[in-house]
Design an enzyme around this catalytic site. Structure first.
Site, PDB file in Angstrom:
ATOM      1  N   ALA A  77       0.813  -1.210   0.000  1.00  0.00           N
ATOM      2  CA  ALA A  77       0.000   0.000   0.000  1.00  0.00           C
ATOM      3  C   ALA A  77       0.849   1.264   0.000  1.00  0.00           C
ATOM      4  CB  ALA A  77      -0.938  -0.014   1.207  1.00  0.00           C
ATOM      5  N   THR A  78       2.057   1.189   0.546  1.00  0.00           N
ATOM      6  CA  THR A  78       2.919   2.375   0.504  1.00  0.00           C
ATOM      7  C   THR A  78       3.165   2.759  -0.952  1.00  0.00           C
ATOM      8  OG1 THR A  78       3.973   1.800   2.593  1.00  0.00           O
ATOM      9  CG2 THR A  78       5.201   3.269   1.129  1.00  0.00           C
ATOM     10  N   ASN A 155      -5.838   3.259  10.570  1.00  0.00           N
ATOM     11  CA  ASN A 155      -5.077   2.112  11.069  1.00  0.00           C
ATOM     12  C   ASN A 155      -4.927   2.110  12.584  1.00  0.00           C
ATOM     13  OD1 ASN A 155      -3.595   4.352   9.782  1.00  0.00           O
ATOM     14  ND2 ASN A 155      -1.806   3.498  10.790  1.00  0.00           N
ATOM     15  N   SER A 203      -3.390  -3.553   0.606  1.00  0.00           N
ATOM     16  CA  SER A 203      -2.184  -4.308   0.898  1.00  0.00           C
ATOM     17  C   SER A 203      -2.580  -5.713   1.331  1.00  0.00           C
ATOM     18  CB  SER A 203      -1.417  -3.606   2.021  1.00  0.00           C
ATOM     19  OG  SER A 203      -0.157  -4.211   2.185  1.00  0.00           O
ATOM     20  N   ALA A 204      -1.968  -6.733   0.705  1.00  0.00           N
ATOM     21  CA  ALA A 204      -2.407  -8.116   0.923  1.00  0.00           C
ATOM     22  C   ALA A 204      -2.180  -8.602   2.350  1.00  0.00           C
ATOM     23  CB  ALA A 204      -1.682  -9.046  -0.051  1.00  0.00           C
ATOM     24  N   HIS A 205      -1.108  -8.114   3.001  1.00  0.00           N
ATOM     25  CA  HIS A 205      -0.780  -8.697   4.311  1.00  0.00           C
ATOM     26  C   HIS A 205      -1.753  -8.281   5.410  1.00  0.00           C
ATOM     27  CE1 HIS A 205       1.482  -5.302   6.424  1.00  0.00           C
ATOM     28  NE2 HIS A 205       1.529  -4.854   5.201  1.00  0.00           N
ATOM     29  N   THR A 243       9.542  -7.250 -13.302  1.00  0.00           N
ATOM     30  CA  THR A 243       9.036  -8.622 -13.332  1.00  0.00           C
ATOM     31  C   THR A 243       8.040  -8.827 -12.198  1.00  0.00           C
ATOM     32  OG1 THR A 243      11.095  -9.406 -14.287  1.00  0.00           O
ATOM     33  CG2 THR A 243       9.735 -11.053 -13.175  1.00  0.00           C
ATOM     34  N   CYS A 329       4.089   1.117  12.110  1.00  0.00           N
ATOM     35  CA  CYS A 329       5.015   1.804  11.211  1.00  0.00           C
ATOM     36  C   CYS A 329       5.805   2.870  11.949  1.00  0.00           C
ATOM     37  CB  CYS A 329       4.253   2.466  10.070  1.00  0.00           C
ATOM     38  SG  CYS A 329       3.195   1.327   9.215  1.00  0.00           S
TER      39      CYS A 329
HETATM   40  N1  PMP Z   1      -1.928   2.641   4.715  1.00  0.00           N
HETATM   41  C1  PMP Z   1      -2.432   2.191   5.859  1.00  0.00           C
HETATM   42  C2  PMP Z   1      -3.719   2.758   6.367  1.00  0.00           C
HETATM   43  C3  PMP Z   1      -1.748   1.211   6.571  1.00  0.00           C
HETATM   44  O1  PMP Z   1      -2.254   0.769   7.734  1.00  0.00           O
HETATM   45  C4  PMP Z   1      -0.543   0.690   6.065  1.00  0.00           C
HETATM   46  C5  PMP Z   1       0.229  -0.392   6.812  1.00  0.00           C
HETATM   47  N2  PMP Z   1       0.632  -0.010   8.105  1.00  0.00           N
HETATM   48  C6  PMP Z   1      -0.050   1.211   4.862  1.00  0.00           C
HETATM   49  C7  PMP Z   1      -0.789   2.169   4.203  1.00  0.00           C
HETATM   50  C8  PMP Z   1       1.243   0.721   4.268  1.00  0.00           C
HETATM   51  O2  PMP Z   1       1.069  -0.575   3.757  1.00  0.00           O
HETATM   52  P1  PMP Z   1       2.286  -1.502   3.306  1.00  0.00           P
HETATM   53  O3  PMP Z   1       2.809  -2.114   4.551  1.00  0.00           O
HETATM   54  O4  PMP Z   1       1.666  -2.499   2.413  1.00  0.00           O
HETATM   55  O5  PMP Z   1       3.263  -0.657   2.585  1.00  0.00           O
END
Ligand code: PMP
Length: 389
Positions: A77-78, A155, A203-205, A243, A329
């Site tokens: 997602a970043t 988050n 974001s998949a995780h 890739t 984060c």
């Molecule tokens: N946006 C939000 C709202 C998130 O909670 C996060 C993950 N902490 C991210 C973006 C970043 O996602 P990623 O770890 O996939 O880069």
């Protein structure tokens, strides 16, 4: 070989940081890694890899109810947030976002407007964490807005943004809308045929897929100044060269499919567990406060301030529970949560706040353990602080 979710600490309540991988995701990623093939190659091995990516694209699209051709796979997602804002922002325009966004949106917004800081509008939130809609409409009325970027779910608090009226007002003003839906996707339903955002990050995780894989939804026909971050071989229709991460993408697709099928039941079950956790903690620990709109939250999240009990000390006293101080984060950094400060909390309150986030594999036992450990840890830390005075 059987695939089970990974072993985790006794009570893993940090799904907003990352969720345990779903067995379906492990199986799909492993199967993809056992084959050789670059998804861009035209021979049989390449086509096999491309088929796995196509399936995953359909699975992610089904979770969002969009077209597979509107999905661009990214490293998370970043990257999706960086790509979305770079694609939608045009110099000379203004960028409207909120004070509680993830740093991936806030820092990108600052970087894009660095030459003209006045062109960045950061909307305040109220004490419940809800975006100030009066300020939003004022920002639109002033004109020249290139893009609005507002998160679907926060988050740290789980607070949800009601995107529909925001999108409608923005589109009436001819303005593009991006939403960081990283915490919402796979936890609550989202229907992109109804919610008319132009760009959406995931974001998949966060829903049981691998870390390091995500996607940007780019609505077909959206009038975007096109500026990819990565130039090269033209993969992902030119949106993201390189890739493809076939194993990661296959895992993301399988997790999306599993999440979609179970979503309604999981949301109900997880809400009940979260409510039980919250009720027990509030009943047994004095002087605490729940942060964020209780009526408009993700199912699995609770952010609780335990006054006179610094969160770092409390968490260190309960190693059998994985929970978070603010967001993962920014943990490790000494600065307090920008989300809680924006909601009007003091620095001391922000530093005494713990986020518990539950998800698809959370059990009643996890919740019971978290309650007993947290009650003990908060009392212990408060007693130590009182004794030190
Ligand atoms: N946006 C939000 C709202 C998130 O909670 C996060 C993950 N902490 C991210 C973006 C970043 O996602 P990623 O770890 O996939 O880069």
């Amino acid at each position: 070989m059987t695939f089970e979710s990974p072993d985790v600490v006794p009570a893993y309540l940090d799904y907003n940081a990352t969720a345990p991988a779903r067995p379906e995701a492990l199986e799909a990623a492993f199967a993809a890694m056992r084959t050789v093939g670059n998804a861009s190659s035209t021979h049989r091995s390449g086509r096999d890899a491309a088929d796995r990516v196509d399936l995953a694209r359909r699975q992610v699209a089904a979770l969002l109810n969009c077209s597979p051709g509107e999905i661009v796979f990214t490293s998370g997602a970043t990257e999706a947030n960086n790509l979305a804002l770079r694609a939608a922002f045009s110099d000379g325009g203004r960028l409207v976002t909120s004070a509680v966004e993830h740093p991936a949106v806030l820092e990108t917004s600052k970087a894009l407007t660095v030459d003209e800081p006045g062109s960045l509008v950061v909307l305040p939130v109220d004490t419940d964490g809800l975006v100030d809609l009066v300020a939003f409409h004022e920002a639109l009325a002033r004109g020249a807005v290139a893009v609005v970027s507002l998160m679907a779910a926060n988050n740290e608090t789980g607070v949800l943004t009601d995107l529909a009226p925001i999108v409608e007002a923005a589109h009436d003003a001819g303005v593009l809308v991006h939403s960081d839906a990283t915490q919402l996707v796979g936890r609550l339903p989202i229907d992109l045929a109804e919610t008319d955002v132009d760009l959406l990050s995931l974001s998949a995780h966060k829903f049981g897929g691998p870390q390091g894989v995500g996607a940007l939804f780019v609505r077909r026909g959206a009038a975007l100044p096109y500026r990819p971050l990565l130039l090269g071989g033209g993969q992902e229709r030119g949106w993201r060269a390189g890739t493809l991460n076939v194993a990661g993408i296959a895992g993301a697709g399988a997790a999306a499919e599993a999440a979609r099928l179970a979503l309604a039941d999981e949301a109900k079950r997880v809400t009940a567990l979260r409510d039980a956790l919250e009720e027990a903690l509030v009943e047994q620990i004095s002087d605490c406060r729940i942060n964020g709109s209780v009526a408009r939250r993700l199912p699995g999240v609770t952010s609780i301030t335990f006054r006179r009990a610094p969160a770092d000390a409390v968490l260190a006293s309960m190693p059998d529970v994985a929970a978070s101080e603010g967001s993962a984060c920014s943990s490790g950094a000494p600065s307090p949560s920008h989300v809680l400060l924006a909601m009007g909390r003091s620095r001391e309150e922000a530093d005494s706040t713990i986020r518990f986030s539950l998800g698809y594999a959370t059990t009643v036992r996890d919740v019971e353990r978290a309650v007993s450990s947290t009650v003990r840890a908060v009392r212990q830390v408060r007693a130590a602080l009182t004794a030190a005075i």
